[in-house]
Design an enzyme around this catalytic site. Structure first.
Site, PDB file in Angstrom:
ATOM      1  N   SER A   1      -9.752  16.864 -16.230  1.00 34.97           N
ATOM      2  CA  SER A   1      -8.814  17.954 -15.976  1.00 34.97           C
ATOM      3  C   SER A   1      -8.512  18.045 -14.491  1.00 34.97           C
ATOM      4  CB  SER A   1      -9.426  19.272 -16.471  1.00 34.97           C
ATOM      5  OG  SER A   1      -8.590  20.359 -16.155  1.00 34.97           O
ATOM      6  N   SER A   2      -7.230  18.121 -14.119  1.00 41.75           N
ATOM      7  CA  SER A   2      -6.801  18.292 -12.738  1.00 41.75           C
ATOM      8  C   SER A   2      -7.299  17.123 -11.883  1.00 41.75           C
ATOM      9  CB  SER A   2      -7.276  19.646 -12.211  1.00 41.75           C
ATOM     10  OG  SER A   2      -6.594  19.993 -11.027  1.00 41.75           O
ATOM     11  N   SER A   3      -8.207  17.352 -10.947  1.00 36.62           N
ATOM     12  CA  SER A   3      -8.739  16.233 -10.165  1.00 36.62           C
ATOM     13  C   SER A   3      -9.340  15.176 -11.081  1.00 36.62           C
ATOM     14  CB  SER A   3      -9.799  16.745  -9.184  1.00 36.62           C
ATOM     15  OG  SER A   3     -10.416  15.681  -8.508  1.00 36.62           O
TER      16      SER A   3
END
Length: 617
Positions: free
Chosen positions: A150-152
């Site tokens: 998720s995200s990074s």
């Protein structure tokens, strides 16, 4: 037994990568998250945690699940559904923890030159070492390795599939960016990043060439890619989903136009890009109206299905052995048996119980039940029975034999009079985990043989269930939950199996466990025109005893809105925010602190006020 909750977990410590995730509790099985402190070459100075489900094939698949900036491996374990899916489908999950920084802490390195080339060093090499460790020590299948995050972590998912295409079979990137989107460390922070500034636009050929140059000369198969993004994501702009689609369709030599589009759930649009043989190589999900809040409940299941891991392994593990049955309401031809329920151990689900009579070389089956009780009929009068129970699961596995119950049916016209109800039921000596019950003895024409103790949860409602028996007029119940209300009743039984009316009901509330005092100190990590990040919000135990949980409240200025938080359970009421600890950061020794919690908020331009009124209890 998982309670659907909303938690804000494993999110970015900065405006770029805050994540809110809807999850199903933590895994309710014997398997636990284990940290591996020495797993091989680790140039990224990363931490490794691994989750191995109790039931898995001899050579299980491996899923690498990666958190967002400011998060951790244990935090993503708590705040995502991958461990519960591992319990069901028998794969191993690696949870890396990033420790590097490009203006923000605990982000996966997708910016450095070292990370952008195969074997160049930094986080990608550390992650490969983790995979090799699981293959060596847990017999992980090297032909079934997958990445998600998720995200990074979503950015690193696309990164790893570009740099190590021969290692991974597929990936699922939530709110990520294309490989080689960041020019360097200075291009990573929000506000100054060209990658995430909202104007990134390269041709499909340029994006595809970036992937091909990460491993020059590689001509083998490429891992399939699944992409997820919210249409209202302004932290990692939604426009980057199109750039990622262009990159990976170009890598596979596919058209930019999807071969199919559908809506698997409300507000989800799925676009699929298949090769001429019909195999979907790239799959993209647009989540209408969603911000930087993925994955939400159920999305991890779609990722695991894309990986091809949703076929349950063969269940050869029997259920646990049922508890000793207790006979009651015994007549000349019938008897009721109750017992403590079994639990399924292999994943196919508990199907029911078989009830047998001990009778020489072959024990006849007297009946079946789908619950932990049965009323036997057609019994012979004035006859002793020894009866035991075995649990069965959906795969047909049978548990061991329970301890048998022995009872004698009444003679025709025999004792049918039940004992009197026990009276004066009281509770005393209640602690955080137990209570002691006493009552006045019942009377019976043939003699009382024992008492059954029943318990129900809460002050109202709930079903009374058997929790124990006693031959005397007292019983101590243990293993209770702190700060919880319970109700108790008692009934007597005689030698013929007649059961008395129930006693009066007594209610207790267990003690609250260890308490203490605490303080909350905010640190402003970053601010920009219409938002800010508080990281960390340091929680310190200011008492002289250990605390096992904490609750912080604070007030957002008028017009401010909480847009993300991590490593706590957060609720809002107007401008009041209530933050409650989660399992991995609630316990603090005297003087100890936790810095794992932080949050992000938006505000009207020009309003420089910050939250106030922090209290900790």
């Amino acid at each position: 037994m998982r309670r659907l909750t909303t938690v804000l977990a494993s999110a970015c410590a900065a405006a770029l990568f805050a994540v809110m995730t809807v999850v199903l509790g933590s895994p309710a099985v014997a398997a636990t998250l284990v940290e591996v402190t020495s797993f091989g070459n680790n140039p990224g100075n990363m931490r490794m945690h691994v989750y191995v489900p109790d039931s898995h094939p001899a050579s299980p698949a491996i899923v690498v699940a990666m958190h967002g900036c400011g998060g951790s491996g244990p935090g993503f374990y708590q705040g995502s559904e991958f461990a519960s899916l591992a319990d069901r489908y028998g794969f191993i999950v690696i949870y890396p923890t990033a420790t590097q920084s490009a203006g923000f802490g605990n982000c996966f390195d997708t910016w450095s030159d070292a990370a952008k080339q195969r074997g160049g060093g930094s986080d990608p090499v550390s992650i490969i070492s983790m995979i090799n460790y699981v293959e060596r020590n847990y017999q992980g299948d090297p032909n079934r390795v997958y990445a998600t995050g998720s995200s990074s972590g979503g950015m690193m998912t696309q990164h790893m599939l570009a740099v190590y295409p021969d290692v991974f079979k597929a990936g699922a990137s939530f709110m990520g960016v294309p490989f080689n989107c960041f020019a360097g460390a200075s291009d990573y922070p929000p506000g100054s990043s060209r990658c995430t500034g909202g104007s990134m636009d390269r041709t499909p050929q340029q994006w595809g060439d970036a992937v091909r140059q990460a491993y020059p000369g590689y001509s083998g198969p490429r891992p399939r890619m699944q992409l997820w993004h919210g249409t209202s994501d302004t932290l990692v702009p939604y426009s980057l989903l199109r750039e990622s689609i262009e990159q990976w369709t170009n890598v596979f030599g596919l058209s930019q136009n999807p071969t199919s589009t559908d809506t698997p759930q409300a507000n989800w649009t799925r676009s699929r890009y298949a090769n001429p043989s019909g195999t979907v190589q790239v799959e993209a999900y647009s989540i209408q109206g969603a911000g930087h809040v993925l994955p939400q409940s159920g999305m991890a299941r779609y990722a695991i299905e894309f990986f091809g891991l949703t076929t349950s392994p063969a269940d050869t593990t029997p259920p646990s052995t049922p508890g000793t049955p207790v006979a009651s309401n015994v007549t000349a031809s019938t008897a009721t048996l109750t017992w403590t329920a079994s639990t399924d151990q292999g994943g196919s689900g508990l199907a029911g119980y078989n009830i047998y009579r001990e009778q020489g070389a072959t024990d006849p089956q007297l009946g079946q039940s789908t619950t932990a009780s049965i009323t036997l009929t057609g019994l012979s009068a004035n006859t002793q029975y020894q009866v035991y129970v075995r649990a069965r699961d959906g795969a047909g596995n049978l548990s061991g034999n329970s301890v048998p119950a022995t009872f004698t049916t009444a003679a025709t016209g025999g004792d049918t009079t039940p004992p009197t109800a026990p009276a004066g039921l009281t509770a005393s000596g209640t602690t955080a985990t137990g209570t002691s019950l006493t009552w006045t003895a019942s009377t019976d024409d043939t003699g009382v043989t024992g008492y059954e103790i029943l318990r129900a949860p809460g002050a109202t409602g709930g079903t009374f269930t058997l929790v124990g028996t006693s031959a005397t007029t007292s019983f101590t119940d243990t293993g209770l939950t702190a700060n919880t209300t319970y109700r108790y009743q008692v009934r007597a039984r005689d030698a013929a199996g007649n059961v008395s009316p129930i006693s009066n009901t007594v209610q207790i509330t267990t003690q609250g466990g260890t308490t203490g005092a605490c303080s909350a100190t905010p640190t402003v990590q970053s601010q920009w025109g219409n938002g800010y990040v508080i990281q960390p919000l340091t929680i310190t135990n200011t008492s002289t005893s250990t605390i096992t949980s904490w609750t912080v409240t604070f007030t957002l200025p008028a017009g401010h809105t909480l847009t993300g938080s991590w490593n706590a359970t957060v609720t809002t009421s107007g401008q009041t925010v209530t933050v409650r600890s989660v399992s991995h950061n609630g316990t603090l020794a005297p003087g100890a602190s936790t810095t794992s919690f932080g949050f992000q908020a938006s505000r009207p331009n020009g309003n420089t006020a910050l939250p106030s009124g922090y209290t900790c209890a």
